[in-house]
Structure formats: structure tokens, C-alpha cells
Design a protein around this motif. Structure first.
Motif, PDB file in Angstrom:
ATOM      1  N   MET A   1       0.844  -1.170   0.000  1.00 50.34           N
ATOM      2  CA  MET A   1       0.000   0.000   0.000  1.00 50.34           C
ATOM      3  C   MET A   1       0.895   1.241   0.000  1.00 50.34           C
ATOM      4  SD  MET A   1      -2.933   1.241   2.730  1.00 50.34           S
ATOM      5  CE  MET A   1      -3.711  -0.333   2.727  1.00 50.34           C
ATOM      6  N   ALA A   2       0.567   2.224  -0.810  1.00 45.89           N
ATOM      7  CA  ALA A   2       1.350   3.452  -0.898  1.00 45.89           C
ATOM      8  C   ALA A   2       1.191   4.288   0.367  1.00 45.89           C
ATOM      9  CB  ALA A   2       0.896   4.257  -2.110  1.00 45.89           C
ATOM     10  N   ASP A   3       2.238   5.028   0.687  1.00 40.23           N
ATOM     11  CA  ASP A   3       2.189   5.937   1.834  1.00 40.23           C
ATOM     12  C   ASP A   3       1.518   7.225   1.379  1.00 40.23           C
ATOM     13  OD1 ASP A   3       2.524   7.447   4.073  1.00 40.23           O
ATOM     14  OD2 ASP A   3       4.698   7.603   3.919  1.00 40.23           O
ATOM     15  N   HIS A   4       0.357   7.522   1.937  1.00 36.66           N
ATOM     16  CA  HIS A   4      -0.411   8.700   1.548  1.00 36.66           C
ATOM     17  C   HIS A   4      -0.141   9.896   2.441  1.00 36.66           C
ATOM     18  CE1 HIS A   4      -2.685   6.438  -1.366  1.00 36.66           C
ATOM     19  NE2 HIS A   4      -2.951   5.530  -0.459  1.00 36.66           N
ATOM     20  N   GLY A   5       0.735   9.791   3.406  1.00 33.89           N
ATOM     21  CA  GLY A   5       0.981  10.889   4.321  1.00 33.89           C
ATOM     22  C   GLY A   5       0.003  10.865   5.477  1.00 33.89           C
ATOM     23  N   GLN A   6       0.038  11.915   6.279  1.00 32.77           N
ATOM     24  CA  GLN A   6      -0.805  11.945   7.471  1.00 32.77           C
ATOM     25  C   GLN A   6      -1.963  12.923   7.375  1.00 32.77           C
ATOM     26  OE1 GLN A   6       1.246  12.172  11.165  1.00 32.77           O
ATOM     27  NE2 GLN A   6       2.915  10.876  10.488  1.00 32.77           N
ATOM     28  N   ARG A   7      -1.970  13.790   6.361  1.00 26.73           N
ATOM     29  CA  ARG A   7      -3.004  14.815   6.275  1.00 26.73           C
ATOM     30  C   ARG A   7      -3.739  14.756   4.941  1.00 26.73           C
ATOM     31  NH1 ARG A   7      -2.495  18.527  10.317  1.00 26.73           N
ATOM     32  NH2 ARG A   7      -0.503  18.477  11.411  1.00 26.73           N
ATOM     33  N   ALA A   8      -5.043  15.029   5.007  1.00 25.94           N
ATOM     34  CA  ALA A   8      -5.856  15.145   3.800  1.00 25.94           C
ATOM     35  C   ALA A   8      -6.691  16.413   3.933  1.00 25.94           C
ATOM     36  CB  ALA A   8      -6.767  13.935   3.637  1.00 25.94           C
ATOM     37  N   ILE A   9      -6.957  17.055   2.805  1.00 26.67           N
ATOM     38  CA  ILE A   9      -7.779  18.261   2.780  1.00 26.67           C
ATOM     39  C   ILE A   9      -8.927  18.034   1.815  1.00 26.67           C
ATOM     40  CG2 ILE A   9      -7.865  20.707   2.184  1.00 26.67           C
ATOM     41  CD1 ILE A   9      -4.891  20.861   2.907  1.00 26.67           C
ATOM     42  N   VAL A  10     -10.144  18.359   2.263  1.00 27.37           N
ATOM     43  CA  VAL A  10     -11.337  18.291   1.425  1.00 27.37           C
ATOM     44  C   VAL A  10     -11.816  19.723   1.235  1.00 27.37           C
ATOM     45  CG1 VAL A  10     -13.715  17.470   1.239  1.00 27.37           C
ATOM     46  CG2 VAL A  10     -11.972  16.015   2.303  1.00 27.37           C
ATOM     47  N   ILE A  11     -11.976  20.124  -0.022  1.00 27.48           N
ATOM     48  CA  ILE A  11     -12.468  21.473  -0.299  1.00 27.48           C
ATOM     49  C   ILE A  11     -13.950  21.366  -0.604  1.00 27.48           C
ATOM     50  CG2 ILE A  11     -12.287  23.478  -1.798  1.00 27.48           C
ATOM     51  CD1 ILE A  11      -9.338  22.715  -2.193  1.00 27.48           C
ATOM     52  N   GLY A  12     -14.771  21.930   0.301  1.00 23.94           N
ATOM     53  CA  GLY A  12     -16.223  21.915   0.148  1.00 23.94           C
ATOM     54  C   GLY A  12     -16.882  21.166   1.287  1.00 23.94           C
ATOM     55  N   GLY A  13     -17.821  21.827   1.926  1.00 24.06           N
ATOM     56  CA  GLY A  13     -18.502  21.241   3.077  1.00 24.06           C
ATOM     57  C   GLY A  13     -19.901  20.753   2.776  1.00 24.06           C
ATOM     58  N   SER A  14     -20.166  20.442   1.508  1.00 24.38           N
ATOM     59  CA  SER A  14     -21.478  19.895   1.153  1.00 24.38           C
ATOM     60  C   SER A  14     -21.611  18.487   1.713  1.00 24.38           C
ATOM     61  CB  SER A  14     -21.618  19.848  -0.370  1.00 24.38           C
ATOM     62  OG  SER A  14     -20.692  18.905  -0.898  1.00 24.38           O
ATOM     63  N   ILE A  15     -22.734  17.870   1.490  1.00 25.00           N
ATOM     64  CA  ILE A  15     -22.912  16.485   1.925  1.00 25.00           C
ATOM     65  C   ILE A  15     -21.818  15.612   1.316  1.00 25.00           C
ATOM     66  CG2 ILE A  15     -24.389  14.446   1.767  1.00 25.00           C
ATOM     67  CD1 ILE A  15     -26.781  16.335   1.954  1.00 25.00           C
ATOM     68  N   ALA A  16     -21.513  15.808   0.028  1.00 22.98           N
ATOM     69  CA  ALA A  16     -20.477  15.016  -0.630  1.00 22.98           C
ATOM     70  C   ALA A  16     -19.109  15.258   0.017  1.00 22.98           C
ATOM     71  CB  ALA A  16     -20.428  15.347  -2.119  1.00 22.98           C
ATOM     72  N   GLY A  17     -18.796  16.513   0.340  1.00 20.80           N
ATOM     73  CA  GLY A  17     -17.523  16.822   0.984  1.00 20.80           C
ATOM     74  C   GLY A  17     -17.398  16.178   2.353  1.00 20.80           C
ATOM     75  N   LEU A  18     -18.479  16.214   3.124  1.00 20.07           N
ATOM     76  CA  LEU A  18     -18.454  15.611   4.454  1.00 20.07           C
ATOM     77  C   LEU A  18     -18.333  14.094   4.375  1.00 20.07           C
ATOM     78  CD1 LEU A  18     -21.149  17.815   6.223  1.00 20.07           C
ATOM     79  CD2 LEU A  18     -18.656  17.977   6.413  1.00 20.07           C
ATOM     80  N   LEU A  19     -18.979  13.494   3.392  1.00 13.66           N
ATOM     81  CA  LEU A  19     -18.838  12.046   3.199  1.00 13.66           C
ATOM     82  C   LEU A  19     -17.413  11.693   2.785  1.00 13.66           C
ATOM     83  CD1 LEU A  19     -22.193  11.194   1.424  1.00 13.66           C
ATOM     84  CD2 LEU A  19     -21.530  10.654   3.776  1.00 13.66           C
ATOM     85  N   ALA A  20     -16.830  12.498   1.902  1.00 13.93           N
ATOM     86  CA  ALA A  20     -15.447  12.258   1.495  1.00 13.93           C
ATOM     87  C   ALA A  20     -14.520  12.349   2.706  1.00 13.93           C
ATOM     88  CB  ALA A  20     -15.034  13.273   0.427  1.00 13.93           C
TER      89      ALA A  20
END
Length: 104
Positions: A1-20
């Protein structure tokens, strides 16, 4: 499995953004959601969307109903048409949800 780092950012707080963000939380130590103004207006989920959200957030429909959302049978609440013919209302057992505010 690839190392994805420790942080992720989601741009957008819609239902889709919150699910992501919820799904990313399983792979990243820190997930940040960057959202503009809150989404206003009536929002709804049909049976498939509600089932998917319930998988990620068990008890979502009940919590939303407690806050004023309406859980409905999609065959009784929505009007459906096929090739221009409106189908009669019927009980389907498929739950949907409608609310002016779905976010917790």
C-alpha cells in the motif's frame, strides 16, 4: 500500500464533501474540511443515498429525524413518472429523507 501521508484536505462542506472526509478519516491521521458559507435550503436523499450515509454514519437518519428531518417512503412522498405518465403513489419500503438542514 502506498504511503499517503498523514493529512488530507477536502475542499467543500457539502454532503459530498463531508462524506469524502469521513472516508478519508480511515486512511489519514488528520482530515481538514475547508468550506465556504453553510449550505441552506431544502436538501433530500433518496433511498440509495440514505443507505450509503447510514453505512458511514450509523444512526444518521434517526439523528436527522430528531433534528426535524422527515423520513419518508420514496413511493409515497415523491412523484414519479415514466415516459410522461405519472405513476400512482405506493408504499415501497424504501426510505428517503428531506430536511432544510442535514449537517450535524
Amino acid at each position: 500500500m502506498a504511503d499517503h501521508g498523514q493529512r488530507a484536505i477536502v475542499i467543500g462542506g457539502s454532503i459530498a464533501g463531508l462524506l469524502a472526509a469521513r472516508v478519508l478519516r480511515e486512511r489519514f491521521a488528520h482530515v481538514t474540511v475547508i468550506a465556504g458559507e453553510a449550505q441552506r435550503g431544502q436538501q433530500g436523499l433518496l433511498a440509495g443515498g440514505l443507505a450509503a450515509i447510514e453505512t458511514l454514519f450509523p444512526g444518521f437518519a434517526e439523528a436527522a429525524r430528531f433534528r426535524g428531518a422527515r423520513v419518508f417512503d420514496v413511493g409515497e412522498f415523491a412523484r414519479w413518472s415514466l415516459e410522461g405518465v405519472t405513476l400512482p403513489s405506493m408504499t415501497t419500503g424504501l426510505r428517503g429523507l428531506v430536511s432544510s438542514e442535514l449537517a450535524p
